[in-house]
Design an enzyme around this catalytic site. Structure first.
Site, PDB file in Angstrom:
ATOM      1  N   CYS A   1       0.812  -1.226   0.000  1.00  0.00           N
ATOM      2  CA  CYS A   1       0.000   0.000   0.000  1.00  0.00           C
ATOM      3  C   CYS A   1       0.845   1.276   0.000  1.00  0.00           C
ATOM      4  CB  CYS A   1      -0.941   0.018   1.199  1.00  0.00           C
ATOM      5  SG  CYS A   1      -1.984  -1.441   1.248  1.00  0.00           S
TER       6      CYS A   1
ATOM      7  N   HIS B   1      -3.923   6.985   1.137  1.00  0.00           N
ATOM      8  CA  HIS B   1      -4.103   5.698   0.457  1.00  0.00           C
ATOM      9  C   HIS B   1      -5.518   5.221   0.741  1.00  0.00           C
ATOM     10  CE1 HIS B   1      -4.111   1.516  -0.372  1.00  0.00           C
ATOM     11  NE2 HIS B   1      -4.050   1.150   0.892  1.00  0.00           N
TER      12      HIS B   1
ATOM     13  N   ASN C   1      -9.886  -0.725  -3.012  1.00  0.00           N
ATOM     14  CA  ASN C   1      -8.501  -0.466  -2.594  1.00  0.00           C
ATOM     15  C   ASN C   1      -7.582  -0.972  -3.703  1.00  0.00           C
ATOM     16  OD1 ASN C   1      -5.918  -0.804  -1.475  1.00  0.00           O
ATOM     17  ND2 ASN C   1      -6.702  -1.256   0.563  1.00  0.00           N
TER      18      ASN C   1
HETATM   19  N1  ACO Z   1     -19.397 -10.041   3.789  1.00  0.00           N
HETATM   20  C1  ACO Z   1     -20.147 -10.422   4.838  1.00  0.00           C
HETATM   21  N2  ACO Z   1     -19.628 -10.778   6.030  1.00  0.00           N
HETATM   22  C2  ACO Z   1     -18.284 -10.740   6.147  1.00  0.00           C
HETATM   23  C3  ACO Z   1     -17.446 -10.358   5.098  1.00  0.00           C
HETATM   24  C4  ACO Z   1     -18.058  -9.998   3.876  1.00  0.00           C
HETATM   25  N3  ACO Z   1     -17.349  -9.604   2.816  1.00  0.00           N
HETATM   26  N4  ACO Z   1     -16.180 -10.415   5.530  1.00  0.00           N
HETATM   27  C5  ACO Z   1     -16.192 -10.818   6.793  1.00  0.00           C
HETATM   28  N5  ACO Z   1     -17.474 -11.032   7.183  1.00  0.00           N
HETATM   29  C6  ACO Z   1     -17.963 -11.457   8.475  1.00  0.00           C
HETATM   30  C7  ACO Z   1     -16.932 -12.260   9.245  1.00  0.00           C
HETATM   31  O1  ACO Z   1     -16.985 -13.611   8.863  1.00  0.00           O
HETATM   32  C8  ACO Z   1     -17.385 -12.042  10.669  1.00  0.00           C
HETATM   33  O2  ACO Z   1     -18.460 -12.887  10.919  1.00  0.00           O
HETATM   34  P1  ACO Z   1     -18.644 -13.565  12.387  1.00  0.00           P
HETATM   35  O3  ACO Z   1     -18.814 -12.411  13.323  1.00  0.00           O
HETATM   36  O4  ACO Z   1     -19.863 -14.392  12.208  1.00  0.00           O
HETATM   37  O5  ACO Z   1     -17.392 -14.329  12.617  1.00  0.00           O
HETATM   38  C9  ACO Z   1     -17.920 -10.617  10.658  1.00  0.00           C
HETATM   39  O6  ACO Z   1     -18.178 -10.306   9.278  1.00  0.00           O
HETATM   40  C10 ACO Z   1     -16.959  -9.604  11.222  1.00  0.00           C
HETATM   41  O7  ACO Z   1     -15.655  -9.853  10.666  1.00  0.00           O
HETATM   42  P2  ACO Z   1     -14.459  -8.891  10.952  1.00  0.00           P
HETATM   43  O8  ACO Z   1     -13.282  -9.305  10.123  1.00  0.00           O
HETATM   44  O9  ACO Z   1     -14.262  -8.777  12.429  1.00  0.00           O
HETATM   45  O10 ACO Z   1     -15.077  -7.567  10.366  1.00  0.00           O
HETATM   46  P3  ACO Z   1     -14.670  -6.090  10.607  1.00  0.00           P
HETATM   47  O11 ACO Z   1     -15.790  -5.372  11.202  1.00  0.00           O
HETATM   48  O12 ACO Z   1     -13.351  -5.963  11.264  1.00  0.00           O
HETATM   49  O13 ACO Z   1     -14.515  -5.601   9.107  1.00  0.00           O
HETATM   50  C11 ACO Z   1     -12.772  -5.215   7.545  1.00  0.00           C
HETATM   51  C12 ACO Z   1     -13.615  -6.254   8.263  1.00  0.00           C
HETATM   52  C13 ACO Z   1     -13.665  -4.394   6.649  1.00  0.00           C
HETATM   53  C14 ACO Z   1     -11.735  -5.930   6.711  1.00  0.00           C
HETATM   54  C15 ACO Z   1     -12.146  -4.314   8.610  1.00  0.00           C
HETATM   55  O14 ACO Z   1     -11.504  -5.078   9.589  1.00  0.00           O
HETATM   56  C16 ACO Z   1     -11.141  -3.398   8.009  1.00  0.00           C
HETATM   57  O15 ACO Z   1     -11.475  -2.537   7.248  1.00  0.00           O
HETATM   58  N6  ACO Z   1      -9.910  -3.523   8.409  1.00  0.00           N
HETATM   59  C17 ACO Z   1      -8.851  -2.705   7.849  1.00  0.00           C
HETATM   60  C18 ACO Z   1      -8.173  -3.503   6.862  1.00  0.00           C
HETATM   61  C19 ACO Z   1      -7.994  -2.796   5.583  1.00  0.00           C
HETATM   62  O16 ACO Z   1      -8.381  -1.685   5.352  1.00  0.00           O
HETATM   63  N7  ACO Z   1      -7.348  -3.488   4.739  1.00  0.00           N
HETATM   64  C20 ACO Z   1      -7.096  -2.980   3.469  1.00  0.00           C
HETATM   65  C21 ACO Z   1      -5.837  -3.532   2.963  1.00  0.00           C
HETATM   66  S1  ACO Z   1      -4.529  -3.014   3.885  1.00  0.00           S
HETATM   67  C22 ACO Z   1      -4.396  -1.457   3.592  1.00  0.00           C
HETATM   68  O17 ACO Z   1      -4.606  -1.054   2.483  1.00  0.00           O
HETATM   69  C23 ACO Z   1      -4.075  -0.693   4.722  1.00  0.00           C
END
Ligand code: ACO
Length: 349
Positions: A114, A276, A306
């Site tokens: 990133c 980013h 992203n």
């Molecule tokens: N659709 C539906 N449900 C989903 C999905 C999806 N695409 N993905 C995960 N879930 C479910 C999981 O299985 C979990 O279910 P459970 O509670 O029954 O186990 C629930 O949603 C919550 O999962 P989490 O991973 O805890 O979800 P969170 O609220 O943290 O959101 C996300 C996930 C969006 C990835 C968030 O953590 C995030 O944005 N993190 C930052 C990471 C990021 O931005 N990465 C980008 C790449 S790195 C960078 O560029 C910096």
């Protein structure tokens, strides 16, 4: 010492739009979940066979070079940032050099995910400042759609990413108070495995509890790439989303403040922050923490997802095309991602 300036900027977005609802064909997810957690409405995927990370980079580069008022033969160094190269090796830099029929110039590949574009920009900036090169092409390009797990197993990662490319031409600035004022690079490898693609690689589980040393010869021979890796989905990116989120919202504001303070400015002086495009919620959190107005932060993740190393130049290019970046404006570019690595650049347009 002479500063370097962005003399030309371009972007390339593949035409194929993939909405959140389109993803329902492959995995159990929903438009509501994706928009609520990430802000993403749609992303673009490259043509499966006719477009690669390099060809998209070439398209963005053509525009940047034309806008700089030069030709591909005038470029004297290439820096290409990507996490999804056409080949494991050689890198995309030489493929772009070949495709654009450039001279036998240096081509450097940057693998900082990133923050890759900002690392690349900072290297280019040093070469310009020292007078080594006069026209450096910097490219960030990603064809994520080829390497994602489109089953429900991979949905937490796959819904986030999109394809595209951005590029700039860096030249010595002709005016006194113009160009890149400073760049700031950081890393912390402590959490390298929480946002990573492990395979294929030479790690042999060295960094994990289950060491490959305890396996027999036949098993070890399979470890670079094996059927088991494919069956278990270990050939796709892994991300501990919440852990990435927590670190990102600390390091983004830190590195933006670092850039401002290094040059005697504060957030009120900033015309535009181009973060980013990791996740809209991360950008909103950063905006709130720095108490920036809506018009001071540019986001477009809603339409592109992203795009990792391509996201900063795509957002900067789009903002510039909309007339939001004008001569004399103070612009901050900032990124955080896998590694972890994070970086910023402050520039006077
Ligand atoms: N659709 C539906 N449900 C989903 C999905 C999806 N695409 N993905 C995960 N879930 C479910 C999981 O299985 C979990 O279910 P459970 O509670 O029954 O186990 C629930 O949603 C919550 O999962 P989490 O991973 O805890 O979800 P969170 O609220 O943290 O959101 C996300 C996930 C969006 C990835 C968030 O953590 C995030 O944005 N993190 C930052 C990471 C990021 O931005 N990465 C980008 C790449 S790195 C960078 O560029 C910096």
């Amino acid at each position: 010492m002479v500063k370097s300036k962005i003399a030309g900027i371009g972007m390339y977005i593949p035409s194929n739009v993939v909405t959140n609802n389109d993803l329902l064909k492959y995995m159990d997810t929903s438009d509501e979940w994706i928009q609520e957690r990430t802000g993403i409405k749609e992303r673009h995927y490259a043509h499966r066979t006719e477009e690669t990370t390099t060809t998209m980079g070439v398209e963005a580069a053509k525009i940047a070079i034309e806008r700089a008022g030069i030709t591909p033969q005038d470029i004297d160094f290439i820096i290409f940032a990507t996490l999804c190269p056409d080949y494991y090796f050689p890198g995309c830099g030489v493929l772009l050099q070949r495709a654009m029929k450039m001279k036998e110039i240096g081509a450097l590949d940057v693998r900082n995910q990133c923050s890759g574009f900002l690392y690349a920009l900072s290297v280019a900036d040093q070469f310009i400042k020292t007078g080594t090169y006069k026209n450096i092409l910097v490219v960030g390009s990603e064809k994520h759609s080829f390497g994602l797990d489109f089953t429900t197993r991979g949905r937490n990662v796959s819904v986030i990413f999109g394809d595209g490319a951005g590029s700039v031409v860096l030249q010595p600035a002709s005016k006194e108070n113009q160009g890149i004022l400073s760049t700031h690079l950081h890393s912390d490898g402590e959490s390298a495995e929480i946002l990573a693609m492990y395979n294929p690689g030479t790690h042999a589980n060295h960094w994990k509890e289950e060491k490959y040393a305890s396996f027999d010869e036949a098993e070890i021979a399979q470890m670079f790439f094996s059927h088991k890796m494919i069956d278990d989905g270990q050939v796709f990116p892994f991300m501990d989303g919440p852990a990435v989120f927590k670190k990102a919202i600390v390091k983004f504001p830190e590195v933006i403040n670092e850039a401002l303070q290094a040059n005697g400015y504060n957030t009120g002086d900033l015309k535009l922050l181009i973060p980013h495009q990791a996740n809209l919620r991360i950008s909103q959190f950063v905006q709130q923490k720095l108490q920036l107005r809506d018009d001071q932060v540019y986001n477009n993740i809603q339409y592109y997802g992203n795009t990792t190393a391509a996201s900063v130049p795509i957002a900067l290019c789009e903002a510039w095309e909309k007339g939001l970046v004008k001569e004399g404006d103070l612009i901050c570019l900032a990124a955080f991602g896998s590694g972890f690595t994070w970086a910023s650049a402050l520039l006077r347009w």
